[in-house]
Design a protein around this motif. Structure first.
Motif, PDB file in Angstrom:
ATOM      1  N   ARG A 151       3.465   5.975  -5.414  1.00 11.32           N
ATOM      2  CA  ARG A 151       3.451   6.035  -6.890  1.00 11.32           C
ATOM      3  C   ARG A 151       2.332   6.943  -7.377  1.00 11.32           C
ATOM      4  O   ARG A 151       2.520   7.737  -8.309  1.00 11.32           O
ATOM      5  N   ASP A 152       1.155   6.824  -6.731  1.00  9.60           N
ATOM      6  CA  ASP A 152       0.026   7.696  -7.096  1.00  9.60           C
ATOM      7  C   ASP A 152       0.379   9.163  -6.904  1.00  9.60           C
ATOM      8  O   ASP A 152       0.155   9.998  -7.790  1.00  9.60           O
TER       9      ASP A 152
ATOM     10  N   SER B 295       2.121   1.736  -3.648  1.00  7.69           N
ATOM     11  CA  SER B 295       1.151   2.283  -4.612  1.00  7.69           C
ATOM     12  C   SER B 295       0.740   3.708  -4.219  1.00  7.69           C
ATOM     13  O   SER B 295       0.528   4.552  -5.089  1.00  7.69           O
ATOM     14  N   HIS B 296       0.672   3.991  -2.930  1.00  4.09           N
ATOM     15  CA  HIS B 296       0.324   5.336  -2.495  1.00  4.09           C
ATOM     16  C   HIS B 296       1.349   6.356  -2.990  1.00  4.09           C
ATOM     17  O   HIS B 296       0.990   7.378  -3.584  1.00  4.09           O
TER      18      HIS B 296
ATOM     19  N   LYS C  57       2.742  10.434  -9.474  1.00  2.00           N
ATOM     20  CA  LYS C  57       2.093  10.618 -10.775  1.00  2.00           C
ATOM     21  C   LYS C  57       1.283  11.903 -10.762  1.00  2.00           C
ATOM     22  O   LYS C  57       1.355  12.721 -11.672  1.00  2.00           O
ATOM     23  N   ARG C  58       0.516  12.094  -9.679  1.00  2.00           N
ATOM     24  CA  ARG C  58      -0.333  13.280  -9.590  1.00  2.00           C
ATOM     25  C   ARG C  58       0.489  14.563  -9.555  1.00  2.00           C
ATOM     26  O   ARG C  58       0.139  15.557 -10.155  1.00  2.00           O
TER      27      ARG C  58
ATOM     28  N   ASN D 119       0.822  -1.211   0.000  1.00  2.00           N
ATOM     29  CA  ASN D 119       0.000   0.000   0.000  1.00  2.00           C
ATOM     30  C   ASN D 119       0.859   1.266   0.000  1.00  2.00           C
ATOM     31  O   ASN D 119       0.492   2.262  -0.632  1.00  2.00           O
TER      32      ASN D 119
END
Lengths: 315, 439
Positions: B218-219, B215-216, B222-223, B212
């Motif tokens: 990475r998000d 992915s957190h 990206k944002r 988690n």
């Protein structure tokens, strides 16, 4: 600031792997039950007596030796393995008192006189066997065929003749239906036990692979039948259960490869050019003697080591 | 992003340890500021601080109370507001050294003294100075002053920054929670590091058991369109050790006796990055940290704790359990057990592990070689122990004792229960003493 008596101060790491000397030893002995069982099946009741005599005399000798050395005796399983291994390398009709004598020598001289578990230079079981070979050459080379009391040479002996074709010979060798020491005849059961130990991570794959590989390669290059030389005699047994002994073999992966290859070369030399039909026992014992030297000089490259660090090592 | 194919990348040696991350899903709870804070003057590697306050002085939260002129040092700040009531001797929980400490009794106001907020446009020297003034040290446990680490010698070019979120020690989840709950702050802290080092190439390394967090981040990346990569690594101890991490990610080996900047890399811990964020963007000094209280407590937790808080009060807060007789600061592999519980939380305490102690009998080595295969530094631990036991310390350097990072992998796997790391620590001290003695 006073130390809190209720708290215990321990050096790290504060968690340990679920492993102990006993666990390793008993798993190893458990694997040895396969060739041991096979030997009783193949050679009958006397095989069972040899095994029991070997184990009991080894453990008893260890107990006495510890008493004499004023150390605590503990059933760590190592004497059990020595007794078991020794018994499995003996001819099926050996008188029991000789078996006991071999076990006494193995434990008292080869192991405890050197300092006990962890300090011995030579594999105790093989030292015991070598001792018996030197003392009782006749009895130590009296072989019988499985299931019958007929004396018969081992496949490696010069007197060994075979008329039924190669495939049938391989099959007999593989299943163990040939003359030989108690535990060494059935390649199949040795392989099962060996792979069990490999899977449990107890023995290092490098040793059996390099040992057997070297013998196969060398016998092939000398124009002999490599498969025969791998299956016949004590090679498989020695490669999986003797050359993998922790105490008497190098600690590094590279060192173990050198050890095993050396034992392979010596085995082939003795078998093809020596005065004895079999050379596994002596080749491993000889390489045992080289182990401290191998460990001294064969060391892994430390992390971050560069050529320029070379001078430091010598200093 | 070719590095993403390295998913699950690993290294030779090391050990699989039971993870026991009991608190990975526990949100960080703010532990109330203590009535009394005990702040040791040496909470970092380097020169200890001198007090700059005296008994009776009123101090505000975040005010410097001890400082040093030395470069390799970091100031100590008041973690609560109140009055300096005295100076006592205490033990730092991680080093076991007896040090002087300042005692502050709270006035209950928690009045802050903040520095001026800055942003990324500030000059590099200002940013570095801010990190020093905020008292930031490596929060992964090494406590090396961060401004020193971020000032590599001029001739060393840094081409990669690694942000270490591996947290390979079992039980510990403080970095994990920081990444999950304060990912933005971590990333902005990383931007400050990038700016200071003029290096835009950054990798965040996380073990794959923290899916988690991976992915957190990475998000978020990206944002926010940041040029940073999150690499998932195999869960294996000691994946988070600096040298191991650099080898795994970049296939570069830090030379013997060298430092990461010798191979163009700077490694920082994720919690350190968060602290840098607070220092720069919020003007807050480092006066608290997230730590995990776990093991034999009724309610294992991740707590945000002010420095100087008593470790005992944290254990009581999480519920003492009968039968526990050992308290460890740090993880179970490299942490040390405490002689007393009335000790203050310092900058390096990332975990308090309460447990029942293992009674392990030391036996003779059976030369199984497990330690050799477990050593991530390719050393021969059993040979070292052999020479140490024989008192042959001069042989130890020949076996590269200084290359040992004391990760404990060897002792973890030893079937004879030999406390290998302990032997090595003792020998290192002895060798150092002899060298100092000039003999």
């Amino acid at each position: 600031m006073a130390v809190d008596k209720k708290l215990s101060l321990m050096p790290g790491p504060h968690i340990r792997k679920e492993v102990s000397i006993e666990k390793i030893m008993y798993l190893f002995s458990l694997a040895l039950m396969l060739p041991a069982g096979a030997s009783i099946f193949l050679f009958g009741r006397h095989a069972l007596f040899i095994i029991l005599t070997g184990v009991l005399s080894a453990v008893f000798t260890e107990y006495i030796a510890k008493r004499i050395r004023r150390q605590r005796f503990r059933m760590d399983g190592s004497a059990l393995i020595t007794g078991l291994l020794l018994a499995l390398t003996l001819p099926p009709r050996l008188p029991l008192w000789m078996v006991a004598l071999g076990a006494v020598f193995a434990i008292a001289v080869a192991k405890e006189a050197f300092g006990g578990l962890g300090y011995n230079i030579f594999n105790p079981a093989l030292a015991g066997r070598a001792f018996l070979t030197a003392c009782f050459p006749k009895e130590m080379t009296r072989w019988v065929l499985p299931f019958e009391a007929v004396t018969s040479p081992t496949p490696l002996n010069s007197g060994f003749v075979w008329h039924n074709g190669k495939i049938a010979l391989y099959k007999h060798l593989f299943l163990g239906n040939v003359g030989g020491s108690l535990g060494e005849t059935s390649a199949l059961l040795i392989l099962i036990a060996g792979f069990l130990l490999l899977a449990l991570g107890i023995i290092d794959w490098r040793i059996p692979l390099c040992y057997i590989g070297t013998v196969a390669l060398l016998t092939f290059s000398f124009g002999k039948d490599p498969l025969f030389h791998v299956l016949a005699g004590g090679l498989m047994f020695g490669a999986f259960f003797m050359a993998t002994d922790y105490v008497t073999t190098p600690i590094t992966g590279k060192g173990r490869i050198i050890f095993a290859a050396g034992a392979g070369v010596l085995t082939v030399m003795i078998r093809l050019f020596g005065g004895m039909p079999e050379g596994v026992c002596f080749s491993i014992l000889l390489m045992n003697a080289f182990t401290p030297l191998i460990d001294r000089y064969v060391r892994p490259r430390p992390f971050g080591w560069r050529k320029t660090d070379e001078q430091k090592r010598g200093s | 992003m070719f590095r993403t194919i390295f998913k699950g990348k690993s290294f030779s040696g090391g050990v699989k340890v039971p993870e026991n991350k009991l608190t990975e899903n526990e949100s960080v709870e703010v532990f109330p500021a203590p009535k009394r804070a005990v702040l040791p003057l040496a909470q970092h590697i380097g020169a200890p601080c001198e007090p700059v306050v005296k008994r009776g002085d009123k101090v505000k939260t975040g005010q410097i109370i001890a400082n040093s002129k030395a470069f390799v040092s970091a100031p100590i700040h008041a973690s609560i507001s109140g009055k300096v009531t005295g100076f006592i001797k205490t033990i730092t929980p991680s080093s076991g050294k007896v040090v002087e400490a300042i005692v502050i009794d709270s006035d209950g106001e928690d009045e802050w003294e903040r520095m001026e907020a800055m942003d990324l446009s500030a000059p590099r020297d200002e940013l570095l100075k801010r990190i020093r003034d905020a008292g930031i040290v490596g929060l992964g446990g090494a406590t090396f002053p961060t401004h020193v680490k971020l000032s590599p010698p001029k001739d060393k070019r840094i081409d990669t920054i690694i942000l270490n979120g591996c947290e390979c020690e079992p039980y510990v989840t403080s970095d994990h929670r920081v990444m999950l709950e304060e990912g933005e702050k971590v990333l902005l802290g990383l931007e400050v590091i990038k700016r200071i080092l003029s290096c835009d190439n950054a990798i965040i390394a996380i073990e794959e058991n923290k899916e988690n967090a991976i992915s957190h981040l990475r998000d978020l990346i990206k944002r926010k369109k940041i040029s940073t990569e999150v690499v998932s690594l195999k869960t294996k101890y000691p994946q988070g050790a600096e040298k191991v991490l650099i080898k795994v990610l970049l296939n570069r080996e830090v030379p013997l006796e060298g430092l990461p900047f010798d191979v163009g890399v700077i490694v920082q811990n994720v919690s350190t990055a968060r602290a840098i964020y607070e220092a720069v963007f919020e003007g807050k000094a480092l006066i608290r940290r997230v730590l995990t209280v776990t093991g034999m407590v009724k309610r294992p937790k991740n707590l945000l704790v002010r420095f100087g808080t008593s470790i005992e009060s944290l254990i009581d807060h999480c519920g003492r359990m009968e039968g526990a007789n050992e308290v460890i600061t740090g993880g179970p592999m490299m942490g040390i057990s405490l002689p007393v519980l009335d000790l203050p939380v310092t900058k390096d305490v990332n975990c308090i592990l309460v447990k029942r102690s293992l009674r392990i009998e030391e036996r003779d080595c059976i030369r199984c070689g497990s330690c050799v295969r477990a050593c991530p530094m390719n050393l021969l631990p059993t040979e070292l122990v052999k020479y140490i036991k024989a008192g042959m310390y001069e042989r130890c350097s020949e076996y590269y004792i200084d290359d040992c990072m004391e990760c404990g992998s060897c002792a973890y796997v030893c079937p004879a229960g030999i406390p290998i790391v302990q032997y090595i620590k003792v020998a290192k001290n002895e060798i150092r003493r002899r060298v100092k003695g000039g003999s």
